[in-house]
Scaffold this motif. Structure first.
Motif, PDB file in Angstrom:
ATOM      1  N   PHE A  12       0.821  -1.209   0.000  1.00 20.52           N
ATOM      2  CA  PHE A  12       0.000   0.000   0.000  1.00 20.52           C
ATOM      3  C   PHE A  12       0.858   1.263   0.000  1.00 20.52           C
ATOM      4  O   PHE A  12       0.543   2.247  -0.670  1.00 20.52           O
ATOM      5  CB  PHE A  12      -0.955   0.023   1.195  1.00 20.52           C
ATOM      6  CG  PHE A  12      -2.148  -0.861   1.017  1.00 20.52           C
ATOM      7  CD1 PHE A  12      -2.812  -0.951  -0.192  1.00 20.52           C
ATOM      8  CD2 PHE A  12      -2.617  -1.615   2.075  1.00 20.52           C
ATOM      9  CE1 PHE A  12      -3.908  -1.768  -0.350  1.00 20.52           C
ATOM     10  CE2 PHE A  12      -3.712  -2.437   1.927  1.00 20.52           C
ATOM     11  CZ  PHE A  12      -4.369  -2.515   0.714  1.00 20.52           C
ATOM     12  N   ALA A  13       1.955   1.244   0.754  1.00 27.52           N
ATOM     13  CA  ALA A  13       2.857   2.395   0.763  1.00 27.52           C
ATOM     14  C   ALA A  13       3.460   2.610  -0.615  1.00 27.52           C
ATOM     15  O   ALA A  13       3.599   3.744  -1.077  1.00 27.52           O
ATOM     16  CB  ALA A  13       3.951   2.207   1.800  1.00 27.52           C
ATOM     17  N   PHE A  14       3.812   1.513  -1.293  1.00 32.93           N
ATOM     18  CA  PHE A  14       4.341   1.625  -2.648  1.00 32.93           C
ATOM     19  C   PHE A  14       3.301   2.205  -3.596  1.00 32.93           C
ATOM     20  O   PHE A  14       3.614   3.072  -4.422  1.00 32.93           O
ATOM     21  CB  PHE A  14       4.801   0.253  -3.140  1.00 32.93           C
ATOM     22  CG  PHE A  14       5.178   0.252  -4.593  1.00 32.93           C
ATOM     23  CD1 PHE A  14       6.365   0.827  -5.009  1.00 32.93           C
ATOM     24  CD2 PHE A  14       4.340  -0.304  -5.546  1.00 32.93           C
ATOM     25  CE1 PHE A  14       6.713   0.845  -6.353  1.00 32.93           C
ATOM     26  CE2 PHE A  14       4.672  -0.297  -6.878  1.00 32.93           C
ATOM     27  CZ  PHE A  14       5.861   0.276  -7.293  1.00 32.93           C
ATOM     28  N   ILE A  16       0.728   4.153  -2.886  1.00 32.97           N
ATOM     29  CA  ILE A  16       0.511   5.570  -2.564  1.00 32.97           C
ATOM     30  C   ILE A  16       1.647   6.412  -3.118  1.00 32.97           C
ATOM     31  O   ILE A  16       1.424   7.486  -3.684  1.00 32.97           O
ATOM     32  CB  ILE A  16       0.368   5.757  -1.038  1.00 32.97           C
ATOM     33  CG1 ILE A  16      -0.943   5.154  -0.543  1.00 32.97           C
ATOM     34  CG2 ILE A  16       0.422   7.233  -0.657  1.00 32.97           C
ATOM     35  CD1 ILE A  16      -1.060   5.105   0.970  1.00 32.97           C
ATOM     36  N   ASN A  17       2.866   5.913  -2.994  1.00 37.23           N
ATOM     37  CA  ASN A  17       4.024   6.658  -3.466  1.00 37.23           C
ATOM     38  C   ASN A  17       4.116   6.657  -4.990  1.00 37.23           C
ATOM     39  O   ASN A  17       4.390   7.685  -5.602  1.00 37.23           O
ATOM     40  CB  ASN A  17       5.301   6.079  -2.858  1.00 37.23           C
ATOM     41  CG  ASN A  17       6.489   6.971  -3.063  1.00 37.23           C
ATOM     42  OD1 ASN A  17       6.338   8.155  -3.322  1.00 37.23           O
ATOM     43  ND2 ASN A  17       7.664   6.411  -2.952  1.00 37.23           N
ATOM     44  N   GLU A  20       1.349   8.668  -6.622  1.00 41.13           N
ATOM     45  CA  GLU A  20       1.353  10.035  -6.104  1.00 41.13           C
ATOM     46  C   GLU A  20      -0.042  10.459  -5.643  1.00 41.13           C
ATOM     47  O   GLU A  20      -0.540  11.535  -5.975  1.00 41.13           O
ATOM     48  CB  GLU A  20       1.902  11.010  -7.140  1.00 41.13           C
ATOM     49  CG  GLU A  20       3.357  10.754  -7.479  1.00 41.13           C
ATOM     50  CD  GLU A  20       3.902  11.727  -8.494  1.00 41.13           C
ATOM     51  OE1 GLU A  20       3.144  12.586  -8.966  1.00 41.13           O
ATOM     52  OE2 GLU A  20       5.098  11.611  -8.806  1.00 41.13           O
ATOM     53  N   THR A  23      -2.885  12.091   0.119  1.00 37.66           N
ATOM     54  CA  THR A  23      -3.623  11.668   1.299  1.00 37.66           C
ATOM     55  C   THR A  23      -3.324  12.644   2.422  1.00 37.66           C
ATOM     56  O   THR A  23      -2.453  13.508   2.306  1.00 37.66           O
ATOM     57  CB  THR A  23      -3.204  10.251   1.732  1.00 37.66           C
ATOM     58  OG1 THR A  23      -1.806  10.248   2.002  1.00 37.66           O
ATOM     59  CG2 THR A  23      -3.510   9.229   0.650  1.00 37.66           C
ATOM     60  N   SER A  28      -0.004   8.902   4.925  1.00 38.46           N
ATOM     61  CA  SER A  28       1.033   9.143   3.935  1.00 38.46           C
ATOM     62  C   SER A  28       1.841   7.866   3.738  1.00 38.46           C
ATOM     63  O   SER A  28       1.794   6.941   4.542  1.00 38.46           O
ATOM     64  CB  SER A  28       1.948  10.291   4.384  1.00 38.46           C
ATOM     65  OG  SER A  28       2.692   9.904   5.512  1.00 38.46           O
ATOM     66  N   SER A  29       2.563   7.801   2.635  1.00 37.98           N
ATOM     67  CA  SER A  29       3.304   6.567   2.341  1.00 37.98           C
ATOM     68  C   SER A  29       4.374   6.293   3.387  1.00 37.98           C
ATOM     69  O   SER A  29       4.654   5.134   3.701  1.00 37.98           O
ATOM     70  CB  SER A  29       3.924   6.652   0.951  1.00 37.98           C
ATOM     71  OG  SER A  29       4.893   7.674   0.901  1.00 37.98           O
ATOM     72  N   THR A  30       4.949   7.324   3.952  1.00 39.53           N
ATOM     73  CA  THR A  30       5.975   7.129   4.980  1.00 39.53           C
ATOM     74  C   THR A  30       5.373   6.516   6.236  1.00 39.53           C
ATOM     75  O   THR A  30       5.956   5.601   6.828  1.00 39.53           O
ATOM     76  CB  THR A  30       6.651   8.466   5.321  1.00 39.53           C
ATOM     77  OG1 THR A  30       7.166   9.037   4.129  1.00 39.53           O
ATOM     78  CG2 THR A  30       7.771   8.269   6.318  1.00 39.53           C
ATOM     79  N   VAL A  32       2.615   4.700   6.470  1.00 40.43           N
ATOM     80  CA  VAL A  32       2.206   3.323   6.195  1.00 40.43           C
ATOM     81  C   VAL A  32       3.432   2.416   6.171  1.00 40.43           C
ATOM     82  O   VAL A  32       3.400   1.290   6.671  1.00 40.43           O
ATOM     83  CB  VAL A  32       1.410   3.244   4.876  1.00 40.43           C
ATOM     84  CG1 VAL A  32       1.096   1.817   4.507  1.00 40.43           C
ATOM     85  CG2 VAL A  32       0.129   4.063   4.966  1.00 40.43           C
ATOM     86  N   MET A  33       4.535   2.904   5.613  1.00 46.14           N
ATOM     87  CA  MET A  33       5.766   2.122   5.588  1.00 46.14           C
ATOM     88  C   MET A  33       6.292   1.903   7.007  1.00 46.14           C
ATOM     89  O   MET A  33       6.777   0.817   7.336  1.00 46.14           O
ATOM     90  CB  MET A  33       6.824   2.822   4.740  1.00 46.14           C
ATOM     91  CG  MET A  33       8.074   2.017   4.563  1.00 46.14           C
ATOM     92  SD  MET A  33       9.266   2.732   3.435  1.00 46.14           S
ATOM     93  CE  MET A  33       9.316   4.429   3.913  1.00 46.14           C
TER      94      MET A  33
END
Length: 55
Positions: A12-14, A16-17, A20, A23, A28-30, A32-33
């Motif tokens: 999911f983080a990938f 989102i990143n 682009e 959110t 944010s992707s960070t 979630v990561m």
């Protein structure tokens, strides 16, 4: 089990990143990561491994 959850959170983080997707600050992707890393660390520490029977 937590390893699978970590893999899903990394995916999911990938997404989102890579897409682009805008959110809010919570998803944010960070963040979630980092949740994925926390699940992976708990898996390596042995949390969620279940109870082992001694015979």
């Amino acid at each position: 089990m937590l390893g699978i959850v970590a893999a899903v959170l990394f995916f999911f983080a990938f997404l989102i990143n890579a897409a682009e997707i805008s959110t809010n600050d919570v998803f944010s992707s960070t963040n979630v990561m980092l949740l994925g890393l926390m699940c992976l660390a708990l898996q390596v520490a042995g949390v969620g491994a279940g109870w082992a029977r001694r015979r």
